[in-house]
Scaffold this active site. Structure first.
Site, PDB file in Angstrom:
ATOM      1  N   HIS A  74      -4.385  -0.183  12.483  1.00  0.00           N
ATOM      2  CA  HIS A  74      -4.023  -1.224  13.450  1.00  0.00           C
ATOM      3  C   HIS A  74      -3.621  -0.580  14.785  1.00  0.00           C
ATOM      4  O   HIS A  74      -2.857   0.382  14.806  1.00  0.00           O
ATOM      5  CB  HIS A  74      -2.861  -2.069  12.911  1.00  0.00           C
ATOM      6  CG  HIS A  74      -3.236  -2.919  11.739  1.00  0.00           C
ATOM      7  ND1 HIS A  74      -3.122  -4.280  11.734  1.00  0.00           N
ATOM      8  CD2 HIS A  74      -3.751  -2.598  10.525  1.00  0.00           C
ATOM      9  CE1 HIS A  74      -3.548  -4.764  10.579  1.00  0.00           C
ATOM     10  NE2 HIS A  74      -3.927  -3.747   9.824  1.00  0.00           N
TER      11      HIS A  74
ATOM     12  N   ASP B 219     -11.993   0.025  -4.806  1.00  0.00           N
ATOM     13  CA  ASP B 219     -13.299   0.554  -4.373  1.00  0.00           C
ATOM     14  C   ASP B 219     -13.511   2.007  -4.789  1.00  0.00           C
ATOM     15  O   ASP B 219     -14.521   2.612  -4.445  1.00  0.00           O
ATOM     16  CB  ASP B 219     -13.453   0.425  -2.853  1.00  0.00           C
ATOM     17  CG  ASP B 219     -12.411   1.222  -2.071  1.00  0.00           C
ATOM     18  OD1 ASP B 219     -11.471   1.767  -2.701  1.00  0.00           O
ATOM     19  OD2 ASP B 219     -12.534   1.298  -0.844  1.00  0.00           O
ATOM     20  N   GLY B 220     -12.530   2.585  -5.513  1.00  0.00           N
ATOM     21  CA  GLY B 220     -12.666   3.972  -5.947  1.00  0.00           C
ATOM     22  C   GLY B 220     -12.293   4.968  -4.870  1.00  0.00           C
ATOM     23  O   GLY B 220     -12.363   6.179  -5.094  1.00  0.00           O
ATOM     24  N   ILE B 221     -11.878   4.485  -3.694  1.00  0.00           N
ATOM     25  CA  ILE B 221     -11.546   5.357  -2.570  1.00  0.00           C
ATOM     26  C   ILE B 221     -10.091   5.171  -2.139  1.00  0.00           C
ATOM     27  O   ILE B 221      -9.358   6.133  -1.954  1.00  0.00           O
ATOM     28  CB  ILE B 221     -12.499   5.093  -1.383  1.00  0.00           C
ATOM     29  CG1 ILE B 221     -13.903   5.593  -1.744  1.00  0.00           C
ATOM     30  CG2 ILE B 221     -12.004   5.746  -0.097  1.00  0.00           C
ATOM     31  CD1 ILE B 221     -14.996   5.060  -0.868  1.00  0.00           C
ATOM     32  N   HIS B 222      -9.664   3.908  -1.994  1.00  0.00           N
ATOM     33  CA  HIS B 222      -8.323   3.640  -1.490  1.00  0.00           C
ATOM     34  C   HIS B 222      -7.228   3.969  -2.495  1.00  0.00           C
ATOM     35  O   HIS B 222      -6.091   4.230  -2.094  1.00  0.00           O
ATOM     36  CB  HIS B 222      -8.207   2.167  -1.071  1.00  0.00           C
ATOM     37  CG  HIS B 222      -8.720   1.905   0.300  1.00  0.00           C
ATOM     38  ND1 HIS B 222     -10.059   1.818   0.570  1.00  0.00           N
ATOM     39  CD2 HIS B 222      -8.077   1.732   1.479  1.00  0.00           C
ATOM     40  CE1 HIS B 222     -10.216   1.580   1.871  1.00  0.00           C
ATOM     41  NE2 HIS B 222      -9.034   1.526   2.436  1.00  0.00           N
TER      42      HIS B 222
ATOM     43  N   ASP C 288     -10.895  -5.958   1.245  1.00  0.00           N
ATOM     44  CA  ASP C 288     -10.485  -5.429   2.554  1.00  0.00           C
ATOM     45  C   ASP C 288     -11.724  -4.948   3.313  1.00  0.00           C
ATOM     46  O   ASP C 288     -11.696  -3.944   4.015  1.00  0.00           O
ATOM     47  CB  ASP C 288      -9.465  -4.298   2.406  1.00  0.00           C
ATOM     48  CG  ASP C 288      -8.705  -4.025   3.708  1.00  0.00           C
ATOM     49  OD1 ASP C 288      -8.752  -4.878   4.616  1.00  0.00           O
ATOM     50  OD2 ASP C 288      -8.083  -2.951   3.835  1.00  0.00           O
TER      51      ASP C 288
ATOM     52  N   LEU D 225      -8.107   5.822   6.809  1.00  0.00           N
ATOM     53  CA  LEU D 225      -8.979   4.800   6.230  1.00  0.00           C
ATOM     54  C   LEU D 225      -8.746   3.462   6.930  1.00  0.00           C
ATOM     55  O   LEU D 225      -7.613   3.112   7.258  1.00  0.00           O
ATOM     56  CB  LEU D 225      -8.702   4.643   4.733  1.00  0.00           C
ATOM     57  CG  LEU D 225      -9.232   5.756   3.821  1.00  0.00           C
ATOM     58  CD1 LEU D 225      -8.692   5.579   2.406  1.00  0.00           C
ATOM     59  CD2 LEU D 225     -10.741   5.796   3.801  1.00  0.00           C
ATOM     60  N   SER D 226      -9.813   2.741   7.159  1.00  0.00           N
ATOM     61  CA  SER D 226      -9.679   1.439   7.843  1.00  0.00           C
ATOM     62  C   SER D 226     -10.489   0.396   7.081  1.00  0.00           C
ATOM     63  O   SER D 226     -11.577   0.027   7.472  1.00  0.00           O
ATOM     64  CB  SER D 226     -10.163   1.536   9.284  1.00  0.00           C
ATOM     65  OG  SER D 226     -11.523   1.888   9.327  1.00  0.00           O
TER      66      SER D 226
END
Length: 406
Positions: A155, A269-272, A294, A328-329
């Site tokens: 943000h 998602d396996g990433i966050h 997201d 990460l976004s």
């Protein structure tokens, strides 16, 4: 058998050869629908002597309530946080595309933006039912700008705000109006937040805690004032610490008022979130887990540079970063991908994976009397899946709105 359709002459559809998710179990029974709602077959047979006008052979598939995504920032090049002249068309475009991922209703999400963006977008994106035109809009999710600088994530800092007073006018000046808003994410440690939380809840808006450095007692106080959700658990908050577990501690807090549930979003998602963290959260509080995507505007597009609100983001493989950083976004995962990953990573049952994307978000938003279940009288928003949880068809109000090709 003679027909006596005294209640309604509308056609009745019977889904056969299926396992339907009802009362937390996959059950081998038929599903009946009329006028967009799920029918009680006993009443149909005994009170009306009714019968099916159409049969849909599901060939052994699973039928789940339609998925509800309460945090999606855009997709397919459409950015909900951009105040363009065709905001409504952009939301409609994404609404149509996400049908193939089993999403039947959603909350378009705006990240922290300048007031001019909210003043333009909020009156334009209205709450409406889904159909052939796309998934239904349940209301906007405003993620920011009343969040912590330390945990701002993707943000833009220059647009972050604090509550100058405890008056809702602080919020209205930024957002313009709240008519089409379903959820607001804020940091509960901000001064004067309690009266704002109370007033938002009084207006029927779900308050979520996120992008925050709150300790556990601050989070518990916010829940006592009405907050009921945690935005993307583990992400953009203090890491779990055994002496003060922070917002994460709400999952097992003994200070949550009786009869209340604190729900929490997981970007599966396996990433966050590492699979072990996903398992810890699910085992600690399975009934509160809500799968969210997201998803950012780059979902469905090729790698490279894209936007998210006022920021440029870069897609590298399956990761979305603020350009030039490793922040990460959001994600580029679709809802069906997240449901499959959640089941595989957590080891939960198929029923739990499906309810985390349907029943739990409906309960969170206070709409489980009509969405998120296959109970009699509920909206016939359905998704047909194979055993690997791939989407075969999506229905809204009993009408087929998407089907996978042969």
């Amino acid at each position: 058998m003679p027909s006596n359709k005294s209640v309604s002459d509308a056609p009745i559809t019977q889904f056969i050869n299926c396992r339907i998710l009802r009362k937390h179990k996959l059950q081998r029974e038929d599903l009946w629908e009329r006028e967009g709602r799920i029918l009680d077959p006993e009443k149909l047979f005994f009170d009306e002597q009714g019968y099916a006008d159409h049969r849909v052979d599901c060939q052994g598939s699973i039928i789940s309530p339609g998925f509800i995504d309460v945090q999606i920032n855009g997709g397919y090049g459409i950015d909900f946080s951009q105040a363009s002249d065709n905001v409504r068309e952009g939301v409609s475009f994404v609404a149509k595309k996400i049908l193939e991922h089993g999403v039947t209703s959603f909350c378009p999400t705006l990240v922290t933006s300048p007031p001019a963006v909210y003043h333009k977008v909020l009156p334009t994106v209205t709450v409406h039912n889904g159909g052939q035109h796309g998934a239904g809009v349940l209301g906007l999710h405003l993620e920011g700008p009343f969040i912590s600088k330390e945990k701002k994530g993707a943000h833009p800092e220059q647009y972050l705000r604090t509550f100058q007073s405890g008056d809702i006018q602080d919020v209205m000046e930024v957002y313009g109006n709240l008519d089409n808003v379903a959820m607001v994410t804020l940091a509960p440690e901000l001064e004067n937040s309690h009266s704002i939380i109370r007033e938002l809840c009084r207006r029927g808006i779900t308050v979520s805690l996120g992008h925050s450095v709150a300790n556990l007692s601050q989070a518990e106080e916010a829940v006592k004032h009405g907050a009921s959700f945690i935005t993307h658990l583990f992400n953009a908050m203090l890491p779990f610490h055994h002496r003060d577990p922070g917002i994460v501690g709400l999952l097992t807090s003994d200070q949550v008022p009786a009869g209340r549930t604190v729900y929490y979003g997981m970007i599966a998602d396996g990433i966050h979130t590492n699979p072990a963290a996903l398992r810890i959260a699910h085992r600690a509080h399975p009934s509160g887990l809500v799968v969210v995507t997201d998803a950012v505007p780059a979902m469905g597009l090729s790698p490279g540079l894209h936007t998210l609100g006022q920021q440029v983001i870069e897609i590298q493989g399956l990761r979305a970063y603020v350009a030039g950083t490793k922040t990460l976004s959001g994600s580029i995962a679709t809802m069906d991908m997240c449901v499959r990953h959640f089941r595989q990573a957590s080891g939960c049952s198929t029923e739990e994976a499906l309810e985390a994307a349907s029943l739990h978000p409906a309960e969170l938003l206070g709409i489980s009397h009509k969405k998120g279940t296959l109970n009699y009288g509920s909206d016939a928003d359905l998704v047909v899946l194979d055993d690997d949880l791939n989407i075969k068809a999506t229905y809204i109000s009993g009408e087929e709105v998407w089907r996978r090709g042969p």
